[in-house]
Design an enzyme around this catalytic site. Structure first.
Site, PDB file in Angstrom:
ATOM      1  N   SER A  15       9.095   6.171 -10.489  1.00 48.73           N
ATOM      2  CA  SER A  15       8.260   6.965  -9.591  1.00 48.73           C
ATOM      3  C   SER A  15       8.024   6.256  -8.266  1.00 48.73           C
ATOM      4  O   SER A  15       7.826   5.044  -8.215  1.00 48.73           O
ATOM      5  CB  SER A  15       6.909   7.248 -10.253  1.00 48.73           C
ATOM      6  N   CYS A  16       7.977   7.045  -7.182  1.00 51.15           N
ATOM      7  CA  CYS A  16       7.619   6.494  -5.876  1.00 51.15           C
ATOM      8  C   CYS A  16       6.170   6.045  -5.849  1.00 51.15           C
ATOM      9  O   CYS A  16       5.751   5.324  -4.938  1.00 51.15           O
ATOM     10  CB  CYS A  16       7.854   7.522  -4.771  1.00 51.15           C
ATOM     11  N   SER A  17       5.387   6.467  -6.850  1.00 53.02           N
ATOM     12  CA  SER A  17       3.976   6.092  -6.928  1.00 53.02           C
ATOM     13  C   SER A  17       3.729   4.885  -7.825  1.00 53.02           C
ATOM     14  O   SER A  17       2.581   4.495  -8.043  1.00 53.02           O
ATOM     15  CB  SER A  17       3.143   7.275  -7.445  1.00 53.02           C
ATOM     16  N   SER A  18       4.779   4.303  -8.331  1.00 51.06           N
ATOM     17  CA  SER A  18       4.639   3.114  -9.172  1.00 51.06           C
ATOM     18  C   SER A  18       4.179   1.924  -8.339  1.00 51.06           C
ATOM     19  O   SER A  18       4.651   1.699  -7.220  1.00 51.06           O
ATOM     20  CB  SER A  18       5.985   2.789  -9.832  1.00 51.06           C
ATOM     21  N   HIS A  60       2.247   6.617   2.392  1.00 52.33           N
ATOM     22  CA  HIS A  60       2.319   7.118   1.015  1.00 52.33           C
ATOM     23  C   HIS A  60       0.986   6.983   0.295  1.00 52.33           C
ATOM     24  O   HIS A  60       0.210   7.931   0.234  1.00 52.33           O
ATOM     25  CB  HIS A  60       3.431   6.393   0.257  1.00 52.33           C
TER      26      HIS A  60
END
Length: 467
Positions: free
Chosen positions: A248-251, A370
């Protein structure tokens, strides 16, 4: 197939999509749009199909793990369906007497969606549901490794469509392994582009001449301050960092720990499966090969990733991720960037203000716009991050991967694409959601005049500055 033939193929697909969308809109109703969205949701959420898509995604991309992809396919889709369940996307959506304005929902037309190999099932399903909910058709361009999963997904969607008599041409994909020529033509002939993944594709989307919703890169940094519940923070970071093998890009990619509780937090990380490596050179030399991330380490299970890094004999057997101490930030310090693996960079900050400085430098290097995270009991510190960090989201005391893209325990829209605002070179700073797939016509009526006197506008200014 020649480039001319490839372009012609894309144009033919879009032409069919355009004809299908025109009919879908002409005969449209809220029920029809809702049923189409429900059909897609069930196509991916039906348990046997969900598992098949998850297994196919891991097998063909080599990224992530099956149990977490099953969870992602289910929860992301269920959350999205909750978000859109009562949304008005057909007919009159607002009627304001005070302004005299009535808004009528209208579809955008043909959506072109470029989706990544990290989420070859969940991301296209998310985009397809949003598109159909608003009366559009959609053509998906998957990454080469994601083609088999996308093909299977669309096959399942068409099976559901056939039950309801819905035109299959509303949901199509660019066939084969794809090419730059095909993707470029899709970008040019669609009515709206949605791009998640490669930043090269994002840049191409914004320069294609077509309205674009493309999102920036992630490189999440999370602060743990001296007031945090350390055990809770460590557990949430572990759960988030290891989910779907950090695809995930949110990791979380970095954690910035205040000096006062640094050693105590490292101990809590160890209890939660995080093994600290103090010599960063051991990790850098194996995580990057010839300047590129090592494919044997990217998005792999812990044992495979640890072996690829040559750390099998240096960490406990139950290690779920590697935490690496570092001080450097920027191009010459690759650990300060996104790693797409179970590797977390650890920075030691003198105090909270220093932690903010470090986090800001990390985000300015990579991932601006982000999201960042904060584990703290001091509410005002979230406001400090919101004022000082180039970020669109500050996630407080939560497992970042789950919270950023929408959770059942926060109010963020469920999404797999996070807009990063001007900081990240994006047109949106919100989670991509259904409202981005709809436009409105405004009927404007005359109302009683509402013209202010000059004194109403400038009275306080004149008192201070004079006329």
């Amino acid at each position: 197939m020649s480039s001319i033939d490839q372009v012609a193929e894309v144009e033919a697909i879009v032409a069919r999509a355009r004809a299908a969308q025109a009919a879908f809109e002409a005969d449209g109703s809220q029920q029809a749009y809702d049923r189409a969205a429900q059909a897609v949701a069930w196509a991916i959420m039906e348990p046997s199909r969900n598992r098949l898509l998850a297994e196919l995604a891991v097998e063909t991309t080599g990224l992530g793990n099956v149990p977490d992809k099953v969870t992602k396919n289910h929860r992301k889709t269920l959350g999205l369906m909750r978000d859109i369940q009562h949304a008005k996307t057909h007919g009159i959506v607002s009627n304001e007497r005070a302004t005299g304005i009535t808004e009528i929902a209208r579809p955008i037309g043909v959506i072109g969606a470029v989706v990544p190999s990290t989420n070859p099932g969940a991301t296209p399903a998310n985009n397809i549901i949003n598109a159909l909910k608003c009366g559009n058709s959609i053509v998906v361009s998957p990454s080469p490794k994601g083609v088999p999963t996308c093909e299977a997904l669309i096959k399942f969607i068409h099976v559901e469509f056939d039950k309801l008599g819905i035109n299959r041409d509303l949901v199509q994909m660019i066939p084969g392994r794809g090419s730059k020529e095909k993707t470029q033509r899709l970008l040019e002939v669609s009515d709206l582009i949605v791009v998640t993944g490669s930043q090269n594709n994002v840049r191409r989307a914004y320069t294609s001449g077509t309205p674009a919703l493309a999102v920036g890169a992630g490189n999440v940094a999370v602060i743990v301050d001296e007031t945090a519940n350390l055990a809770d923070a460590a557990q949430k970071i572990e759960t988030s960092k290891t989910f779907d093998n950090a695809t995930s890009c949110s990791s979380e990619n970095s954690v910035v720990v205040v000096d006062e509780i640094y050693d105590a937090f490292v101990a809590e990380m160890a209890k939660s499966g995080g093994a600290l490596i103090r010599d960063e050179s051991k990790v850098i030399s194996n995580l990057w090969v010839k300047g590129h991330l090592n494919p044997k380490a990217i998005a792999q299970d812990a044992d495979k990733m640890i072996a690829a890094l040559g750390l099998t004999d240096e960490v406990p057997a139950d290690t779920s991720y590697i935490a690496v101490e570092s001080k450097g930030i920027g191009e010459d310090h690759p650990l300060s960037g996104e790693k797409l693996s179970r590797v977390l960079t650890v920075y030691r900050a003198e105090d909270f203000n220093d932690a903010v400085r470090i986090t800001r430098e990390i985000e300015l290097f990579q991932g601006a716009g982000h999201s960042v995270g904060l584990h703290s009991q001091v509410e005002e510190r979230a406001l400090t991050l919101a004022r000082l960090i180039p970020t669109s989201r500050v996630i407080v005391n939560q497992a970042h991967t789950f919270a950023t893209g929408g959770a059942f325990t926060n109010g963020m829209p469920f999404s797999l694409s996070m807009g990063c605002g001007a900081w990240g070179g994006n047109s949106i700073d919100t989670n991509l959601h259904w409202r981005h797939f709809m436009q409105t016509v405004k009927i404007v009526r005359e109302i009683p005049a509402n013209e202010p006197a000059l004194e109403d506008i400038f009275g306080d200014y004149w008192m201070e500055a004079g006329q």
